[in-house]
Structure formats: structure tokens, C-alpha cells
Design an enzyme around this catalytic site. Structure first.
Site, short mmCIF file in Angstrom:
data_model
loop_
_atom_site.label_atom_id
_atom_site.label_comp_id
_atom_site.label_asym_id
_atom_site.label_seq_id
_atom_site.Cartn_x
_atom_site.Cartn_y
_atom_site.Cartn_z
N ASP A 16 0.84 -1.20 0.00
CA ASP A 16 0.00 0.00 0.00
C ASP A 16 0.88 1.26 0.00
O ASP A 16 1.98 1.26 0.55
CB ASP A 16 -0.90 -0.01 1.25
N ASN A 18 1.35 3.44 -2.94
CA ASN A 18 1.88 3.91 -4.22
C ASN A 18 1.30 5.28 -4.60
O ASN A 18 2.01 6.16 -5.07
CB ASN A 18 1.53 2.94 -5.35
N GLY A 19 -0.01 5.43 -4.38
CA GLY A 19 -0.69 6.67 -4.76
C GLY A 19 -0.14 7.86 -3.97
O GLY A 19 0.16 8.92 -4.53
N ASN A 64 -10.26 -3.20 -5.73
CA ASN A 64 -9.48 -2.27 -6.56
C ASN A 64 -10.04 -2.19 -7.99
O ASN A 64 -9.78 -1.22 -8.71
CB ASN A 64 -8.01 -2.70 -6.67
N ARG A 177 2.24 -5.02 6.06
CA ARG A 177 1.47 -4.02 5.32
C ARG A 177 2.25 -2.71 5.35
O ARG A 177 2.55 -2.18 6.43
CB ARG A 177 0.07 -3.81 5.90
N LEU A 184 -6.26 -5.76 7.22
CA LEU A 184 -5.85 -6.81 6.27
C LEU A 184 -6.53 -6.67 4.91
O LEU A 184 -6.11 -7.32 3.93
CB LEU A 184 -6.14 -8.20 6.85
N GLU A 196 1.94 -13.73 11.94
CA GLU A 196 2.36 -12.52 12.65
C GLU A 196 2.10 -11.34 11.72
O GLU A 196 2.26 -11.45 10.49
CB GLU A 196 3.87 -12.59 12.97
C1 FPP Z 1 -2.04 0.11 -3.35
O1 FPP Z 1 -1.53 1.44 -3.27
C2 FPP Z 1 -1.42 -0.57 -4.46
C3 FPP Z 1 -2.11 -1.10 -5.51
C4 FPP Z 1 -3.57 -1.06 -5.61
C5 FPP Z 1 -1.41 -1.74 -6.64
C6 FPP Z 1 -0.14 -2.48 -6.31
C7 FPP Z 1 0.62 -2.63 -7.55
C8 FPP Z 1 1.97 -2.52 -7.66
C9 FPP Z 1 2.86 -2.36 -6.50
C10 FPP Z 1 2.64 -2.57 -8.99
C11 FPP Z 1 2.02 -3.60 -9.90
C12 FPP Z 1 2.96 -4.35 -10.64
C13 FPP Z 1 3.03 -5.72 -10.64
C14 FPP Z 1 3.93 -6.36 -11.59
C15 FPP Z 1 2.28 -6.58 -9.72
P1 FPP Z 1 -2.52 2.65 -3.46
O2 FPP Z 1 -2.47 3.06 -4.89
O3 FPP Z 1 -3.88 2.30 -2.95
O4 FPP Z 1 -1.82 3.73 -2.58
P2 FPP Z 1 -2.52 4.89 -1.74
O5 FPP Z 1 -3.22 4.22 -0.59
O6 FPP Z 1 -1.37 5.73 -1.31
O7 FPP Z 1 -3.46 5.61 -2.67
#
Ligand code: FPP
Length: 229
Positions: A16, A18-19, A64, A177, A184, A196
Site C-alpha cells: 500500500d 503507491n498513490g 481495486n 502491510r 488486512l 504474525e
Molecule cells: C495500493 O496502493 C497498491 C495497488 C492497488 C497496486 C499495487 C501494484 C503494484 C505495487 C505494482 C504492480 C505491478 C506488478 C507487476 C504486480 P494505493 O495506490 O492504494 O496507494 P494509496 O493508498 O497511497 O493511494
């Protein structure tokens, strides 16, 4: 990493943040997912060297799939790239690649690339990378319950577990996480009965090998009693 300490057999990661990683840099969310994939590539390389046998990554939850089309398209492009370019490198080096979840809702070519990469997996791998894609634990359990009803007869925990997507995968010993939330989110609910849990505020693109090792160190200090004294 310290030697001779209890290593988890299977580590699950809820990737979690990335955004938020992208937002902090005034970049589009897709840039956060790109950085997430780069992080996956580095982490997998590292985890294979630790002796941990399974890594299970939550790449896309069923929930998602309700995200904007543009964001999903970006994720599908990353899946295409990963399963075309990086997964074959792993299977060529005696690692297995596996996918759990309902692939039928994905674009056909993405699902096909995933199936092809997984089919190339060796029989006796040193390491197995599992991606949870369009995965939701409740849906997985209901699906298994429907199989069980079709089969009839009494189920045991062991026979029921064989009806889950994870039939051939050991339960996670540790679930990490990233991104600061303490839940979860429908990930491996049956399988994590005795896992764990490790939560960190670090956003997934910043979750380095050193930070992963810190989670493993903490795991090795936990006392796992499995309900016993
Ligand atoms: C959650 O972060 C992450 C995801 C929904 C996607 C995860 C995907 C990757 C790490 C890359 C994918 C590539 C492959 C090859 C599997 P979020 O976007 O919800 O973050 P935020 O809570 O900060 O908005």
C-alpha cells in the site's frame, strides 16, 4: 540479515502507498505504481537470497477493480510488462511464479500472459512468487464453500484448505502491510489465522530490502505459540 534465526516460510505483503508516494512528488498515481513495480523487482531479488521460500504480493484486490479505468489500464500495462519480461527471468532461474484470484475479469491478454508465465514454472523451485490479482478472501472462501457443497460430505480444515486458491501454498507466517493502515483488507483471511502481522508507515515504493530485513528481524523475535502455552 542475521543468520540462524527462524525464517518465515511464506511472507505476504500488502503493497500500500503507491498513490501517496506519487502525490507527494506531484506525480500522477500511475507513477506510484511504476515505482511500486520497480520495488517489487528489487525486493524479489533480495527475498530469493534470504532463503525465504514464498513471497505473496497483493497486487490487485477485487475491490481495486472499481478504480478509475485509467488507473486500471496503467496497472494492466505493468502486469503485461512484468509477466512478459521479468517472470520468465525468474522461472529460468528455478523460481516459480503463481497467481491467485479471479483472472476472468482481467483483459484476456493480461490473463493469458499470466497463465503462460506460471505454466513455465519449474517442478521443484527454490523460491515461489505468488501474485494475488483480483483477489478477495471472502470470495475465495465462498468459492471453496460452493466446491465443498458440490462434493458433499463433511469437510475438515485440511480438506477445505485444499479448495482455496492457495491449496499448494503454505500459510503465511508473516504479513507485512506498508503505507500506514492497520488492516488486512480481505487478504488471506483464512490462511493468516496464525500469521504474525507487521505494519509500517513506509510507503511501498520506499520499502527497501533493509526495511524488509527489519520486519524479518522483528518476526524472529516474536513468540509464536499457536494458541498453546
Ligand atoms: C495500493 O496502493 C497498491 C495497488 C492497488 C497496486 C499495487 C501494484 C503494484 C505495487 C505494482 C504492480 C505491478 C506488478 C507487476 C504486480 P494505493 O495506490 O492504494 O496507494 P494509496 O493508498 O497511497 O493511494
Amino acid at each position: 540479515m542475521a543468520e540462524n534465526k527462524a525464517l518465515p516460510r511464506n511472507v505476504g505483503i500488502i503493497m500500500d502507498g503507491n498513490g501517496r508516494w506519487a502525490k507527494r512528488r506531484l506525480l500522477p498515481r500511475s507513477a506510484g505504481h511504476d515505482a511500486g513495480m520497480k520495488r517489487i523487482i528489487k525486493l524479489v531479488k533480495h527475498v530469493r537470497q534470504t532463503g525465504i521460500k514464498y513471497l505473496t504480493l497483493y497486487a490487485l484486490s477485487t475491490e481495486n477493480l472499481a478504480r478509475p479505468k485509467e488507473e486500471l489500464e496503467g496497472l494492466y500495462s505493468l502486469f503485461r510488462m512484468y509477466f512478459e519480461k521479468y517472470a520468465p527471468q525468474l522461472t529460468a532461474e528455478n523460481s516459480a511464479v503463481s497467481v491467485i484470484g479471479d483472472l476472468s475479469a482481467l483483459p484476456q491478454d493480461v490473463a493469458e500472459k499470466m497463465r503462460t508465465a506460471c505454466a513455465r514454472s519449474p517442478q521443484n523451485p527454490d523460491f515461489t512468487l505468488v501474485f494475488a490479482v483480483n483477489y478477495g478472501s471472502r470470495a475465495e472462501i465462498v468459492r471453496a464453500a460452493n466446491f465443498a457443497a458440490e462434493l458433499g460430505g463433511n469437510m475438515t480444515e485440511q480438506s477445505f484448505a485444499k479448495l482455496l486458491y492457495t491449496a499448494d501454498i503454505p500459510d503465511p507466517d508473516l504479513i507485512i502491510r506498508t503505507g500506514g493502515e492497520l488492516r488486512l483488507s480481505n487478504f488471506l483471511l483464512w490462511q493468516s489465522a496464525y500469521a504474525e502481522l507487521y505494519f509500517t508507515d513506509v510507503l511501498f515504493p520506499d520499502f527497501t530490502a533493509q526495511r524488509f530485513d527489519k520486519a524479518i528481524e522483528e518476526f524472529s523475535r516474536r513468540s509464536r505459540r499457536f494458541g498453546k502455552v
